[in-house]
Design a protein around this motif. Structure first.
Motif, PDB file in Angstrom:
ATOM      1  N   GLY A 243       0.785  -1.227   0.000  1.00 24.41           N
ATOM      2  CA  GLY A 243       0.000   0.000   0.000  1.00 24.41           C
ATOM      3  C   GLY A 243       0.816   1.276   0.000  1.00 24.41           C
ATOM      4  O   GLY A 243       0.244   2.370  -0.029  1.00 24.41           O
ATOM      5  N   THR A 244       2.137   1.164   0.022  1.00 23.57           N
ATOM      6  CA  THR A 244       2.980   2.359   0.021  1.00 23.57           C
ATOM      7  C   THR A 244       3.487   2.650  -1.383  1.00 23.57           C
ATOM      8  O   THR A 244       3.383   1.823  -2.291  1.00 23.57           O
ATOM      9  CB  THR A 244       4.191   2.198   0.968  1.00 23.57           C
ATOM     10  N   THR A 245       4.053   3.832  -1.541  1.00 20.00           N
ATOM     11  CA  THR A 245       4.624   4.237  -2.828  1.00 20.00           C
ATOM     12  C   THR A 245       6.054   4.710  -2.620  1.00 20.00           C
ATOM     13  O   THR A 245       6.440   5.152  -1.533  1.00 20.00           O
ATOM     14  CB  THR A 245       3.817   5.379  -3.461  1.00 20.00           C
ATOM     15  N   PHE A 246       6.844   4.611  -3.705  1.00 27.35           N
ATOM     16  CA  PHE A 246       8.220   5.099  -3.621  1.00 27.35           C
ATOM     17  C   PHE A 246       8.663   5.697  -4.942  1.00 27.35           C
ATOM     18  O   PHE A 246       8.065   5.455  -5.997  1.00 27.35           O
ATOM     19  CB  PHE A 246       9.171   3.993  -3.162  1.00 27.35           C
ATOM     20  N   ALA A 247       9.698   6.500  -4.858  1.00 31.65           N
ATOM     21  CA  ALA A 247      10.384   7.047  -6.029  1.00 31.65           C
ATOM     22  C   ALA A 247      11.796   6.494  -6.046  1.00 31.65           C
ATOM     23  O   ALA A 247      12.349   6.137  -5.005  1.00 31.65           O
ATOM     24  CB  ALA A 247      10.421   8.568  -5.971  1.00 31.65           C
ATOM     25  N   ALA A 248      12.381   6.421  -7.231  1.00 28.64           N
ATOM     26  CA  ALA A 248      13.760   5.951  -7.374  1.00 28.64           C
ATOM     27  C   ALA A 248      14.572   7.037  -8.061  1.00 28.64           C
ATOM     28  O   ALA A 248      14.198   7.511  -9.143  1.00 28.64           O
ATOM     29  CB  ALA A 248      13.816   4.655  -8.178  1.00 28.64           C
ATOM     30  N   LYS A 249      15.640   7.434  -7.445  1.00 31.63           N
ATOM     31  CA  LYS A 249      16.579   8.366  -8.063  1.00 31.63           C
ATOM     32  C   LYS A 249      16.950   7.840  -9.444  1.00 31.63           C
ATOM     33  O   LYS A 249      17.103   6.635  -9.639  1.00 31.63           O
ATOM     34  CB  LYS A 249      17.813   8.465  -7.168  1.00 31.63           C
ATOM     35  N   ASP A 250      17.109   8.733 -10.399  1.00 31.10           N
ATOM     36  CA  ASP A 250      17.345   8.322 -11.778  1.00 31.10           C
ATOM     37  C   ASP A 250      18.779   7.830 -12.002  1.00 31.10           C
ATOM     38  O   ASP A 250      19.397   8.096 -13.021  1.00 31.10           O
ATOM     39  CB  ASP A 250      17.023   9.475 -12.730  1.00 31.10           C
ATOM     40  N   LEU A 251      19.283   7.101 -11.008  1.00 26.94           N
ATOM     41  CA  LEU A 251      20.515   6.333 -11.126  1.00 26.94           C
ATOM     42  C   LEU A 251      20.230   4.848 -10.963  1.00 26.94           C
ATOM     43  O   LEU A 251      21.130   4.031 -11.103  1.00 26.94           O
ATOM     44  CB  LEU A 251      21.543   6.770 -10.078  1.00 26.94           C
ATOM     45  N   PHE A 252      18.967   4.510 -10.634  1.00 28.44           N
ATOM     46  CA  PHE A 252      18.573   3.122 -10.435  1.00 28.44           C
ATOM     47  C   PHE A 252      17.863   2.593 -11.683  1.00 28.44           C
ATOM     48  O   PHE A 252      16.958   3.246 -12.216  1.00 28.44           O
ATOM     49  CB  PHE A 252      17.620   3.001  -9.238  1.00 28.44           C
ATOM     50  N   ASP A 253      18.247   1.409 -12.111  1.00 26.90           N
ATOM     51  CA  ASP A 253      17.609   0.795 -13.272  1.00 26.90           C
ATOM     52  C   ASP A 253      16.178   0.384 -12.953  1.00 26.90           C
ATOM     53  O   ASP A 253      15.897  -0.181 -11.886  1.00 26.90           O
ATOM     54  CB  ASP A 253      18.385  -0.451 -13.710  1.00 26.90           C
TER      55      ASP A 253
ATOM     56  N   LYS B 161      10.631   8.250 -11.582  1.00 30.63           N
ATOM     57  CA  LYS B 161      12.074   8.456 -11.495  1.00 30.63           C
ATOM     58  C   LYS B 161      12.323   9.882 -10.985  1.00 30.63           C
ATOM     59  O   LYS B 161      11.842  10.857 -11.563  1.00 30.63           O
ATOM     60  CB  LYS B 161      12.715   8.299 -12.869  1.00 30.63           C
ATOM     61  N   ALA B 162      13.094   9.997  -9.909  1.00 34.20           N
ATOM     62  CA  ALA B 162      13.354  11.293  -9.299  1.00 34.20           C
ATOM     63  C   ALA B 162      14.616  11.925  -9.869  1.00 34.20           C
ATOM     64  O   ALA B 162      15.587  11.246 -10.202  1.00 34.20           O
ATOM     65  CB  ALA B 162      13.477  11.143  -7.789  1.00 34.20           C
ATOM     66  N   ILE B 163      14.585  13.241  -9.956  1.00 28.84           N
ATOM     67  CA  ILE B 163      15.711  14.010 -10.491  1.00 28.84           C
ATOM     68  C   ILE B 163      16.950  13.817  -9.625  1.00 28.84           C
ATOM     69  O   ILE B 163      16.877  13.743  -8.401  1.00 28.84           O
ATOM     70  CB  ILE B 163      15.343  15.503 -10.569  1.00 28.84           C
ATOM     71  N   THR B 164      18.088  13.759 -10.279  1.00 30.39           N
ATOM     72  CA  THR B 164      19.383  13.739  -9.617  1.00 30.39           C
ATOM     73  C   THR B 164      20.238  14.878 -10.144  1.00 30.39           C
ATOM     74  O   THR B 164      20.055  15.331 -11.280  1.00 30.39           O
ATOM     75  CB  THR B 164      20.116  12.402  -9.867  1.00 30.39           C
ATOM     76  N   ASP B 165      21.161  15.352  -9.323  1.00 30.56           N
ATOM     77  CA  ASP B 165      22.184  16.237  -9.862  1.00 30.56           C
ATOM     78  C   ASP B 165      22.851  15.512 -11.032  1.00 30.56           C
ATOM     79  O   ASP B 165      22.986  14.293 -11.033  1.00 30.56           O
ATOM     80  CB  ASP B 165      23.235  16.558  -8.803  1.00 30.56           C
TER      81      ASP B 165
END
Length: 391
Positions: free
Chosen positions: A27-37, A77-81
């Motif tokens: 039931g939860t949600t997550f984002a992944a930094k755009d360094l994860f496949d 996918k979350a923004i990364t530097d």
């Protein structure tokens, strides 16, 4: 595609993957930094030419799969530097995510979008990476729980590696209970263990912090002291604490120069001035330049082991400065990055786990306090973060 009023997610990229299990994160949600496949999607790494020259991933990164299997749904996918080379959270190509806790300040990087999305309530948790401070800094700036784990403790399979002897996979949460639930999944072990009995307040680390940071953290340190049988104030370093960041900087730069050199040669990519300058200077580092830093790294690691034993933690500010203004000029931001590394270098250089505790603020601006524990004490640090009252 998730509604994104914070600018936390990679623009124009829809990346939703439903949970594949019904476990502890159901039931939860997550984002992944755009360094994860993420299978079927290009891992863009914050740079359009990296995205252009790389094919979609064939399988999920190990950390992404672990969260999906535990019942959480990936919503973006979350923004990364840019190519993860940054600590303030600004990306020339994709924008600067909002810091929900201090909208006129940067969110911190390089896991900027991940921290923004969690702090703004868009997701329950988010994956980040930490080489030189890229989970700890945005956790501190956005008022979140965040862990840089013991080096090698969480699998980095399917995660873009920048500096292999520094790279770790971490995560964010807005409350201690969620922080611990996610930690149990990623660490693959129950959260808990023997309580820490000693806290060493690193006087040299507090001394180099700006006065607003020291003043904001003083009450939190006093509160923390009540949780330990023994509290001592002592310097972390036997010499100048800034030697730690000098060694870390040279070693990490040499590693990411080697990582990105083939990409630079093949793609001749576009870079922001800060990333291009960083890579150009890193390319000048030779093996002879690394002899001293490598020896210092071994000495610093031994110093940490001696101080911590099995039952100790080191208390220090997560960063020595407040989050800089979003509109701060380039030259000032580069100085800010140098200041941040003065303290984030410590755990990164020695491979120790470090947790950011969101226990303080300066006029509403989050100020992070950290505990560094013995190697392998990740579950114990997370349990302490969960159980220590936030206010």
């Amino acid at each position: 595609m998730i509604r994104d009023p914070l600018g936390a997610f990679v623009p124009g990229t829809a990346c939703v993957v439903q949970a594949t299990g019904d476990g502890p994160l159901a039931g939860t949600t997550f984002a992944a930094k755009d360094l994860f496949d993420v299978a079927g999607h290009v891992t863009g790494c914050g740079n359009p030419d990296w995205a252009r020259t790389h094919a979609p991933a064939k399988r999920h990164a190990a950390a992404v799969k672990a969260l999906l299997d535990a019942g959480s749904t990936l919503v973006g996918k979350a923004i990364t530097d840019e190519i993860s080379l940054g600590l303030v959270g600004r990306n020339r190509f994709e924008g600067t995510p909002l810091n929900p806790k201090a909208p006129d300040r940067v969110p911190g990087g390089s896991s900027s979008g991940s921290a923004s999305a969690v702090a703004g309530g868009l997701v329950d948790t988010a994956l980040g990476t930490d080489s030189g401070g890229s989970v700890r800094t945005p956790a501190a700036f956005c008022g979140l729980y965040g862990l840089r784990p013991t080096l090698g403790r969480i699998s980095c399979e399917g995660m873009m590696l920048q500096s292999p002897t520094f790279d770790t996979c971490g995560w964010f949460a807005a409350d201690g209970e969620m922080f611990a639930r996610v930690g149990a999944v990623l660490l693959g072990a129950p959260i808990g263990g023997p309580a820490f009995s000693r806290m060493i307040v690193a006087t040299d680390c507090f001394a180099i912090a700006d006065e607003p940071v020291r003043a904001a953290l003083a009450p939190a340190v006093a509160r923390l002291a009540g949780a330990f049988a023994s509290v001592v104030e002592a310097p972390l370093a036997t010499g100048d604490i800034l030697e730690w960041s000098a060694a870390q900087s040279l070693l990490q730069r040499a590693e990411f120069s080697a990582t990105f050199a083939p990409f630079v040669e093949a793609a001749v990519p576009r870079f922001s001035i800060e990333v291009g300058t960083t890579l150009a200077l890193a390319a000048l580092i030779g093996e002879a330049d690394l002899v001293g830093p490598k020896a210092f790294r071994a000495e610093a690691t031994a110093r940490m082991v001696d101080l911590l034993g099995d039952d100790g933690v080191i208390c220090l500010p997560t960063t020595p400065i407040l989050p800089p203004p979003r509109d701060e000029p380039f030259s000032a931001l580069m100085r800010s990055v140098g200041r941040i590394v003065e303290l984030t270098a410590i755990a990164g250089l020695t491979g120790h786990p470090q947790v950011n505790l969101p226990l303080a603020d300066h006029g509403g601006i989050p100020v992070g306090l950290s505990l560094i524990g013995p190697k392998g004490s990740d579950e114990r640090l997370v349990a302490f973060a969960r159980d220590f009252p936030a206010a």
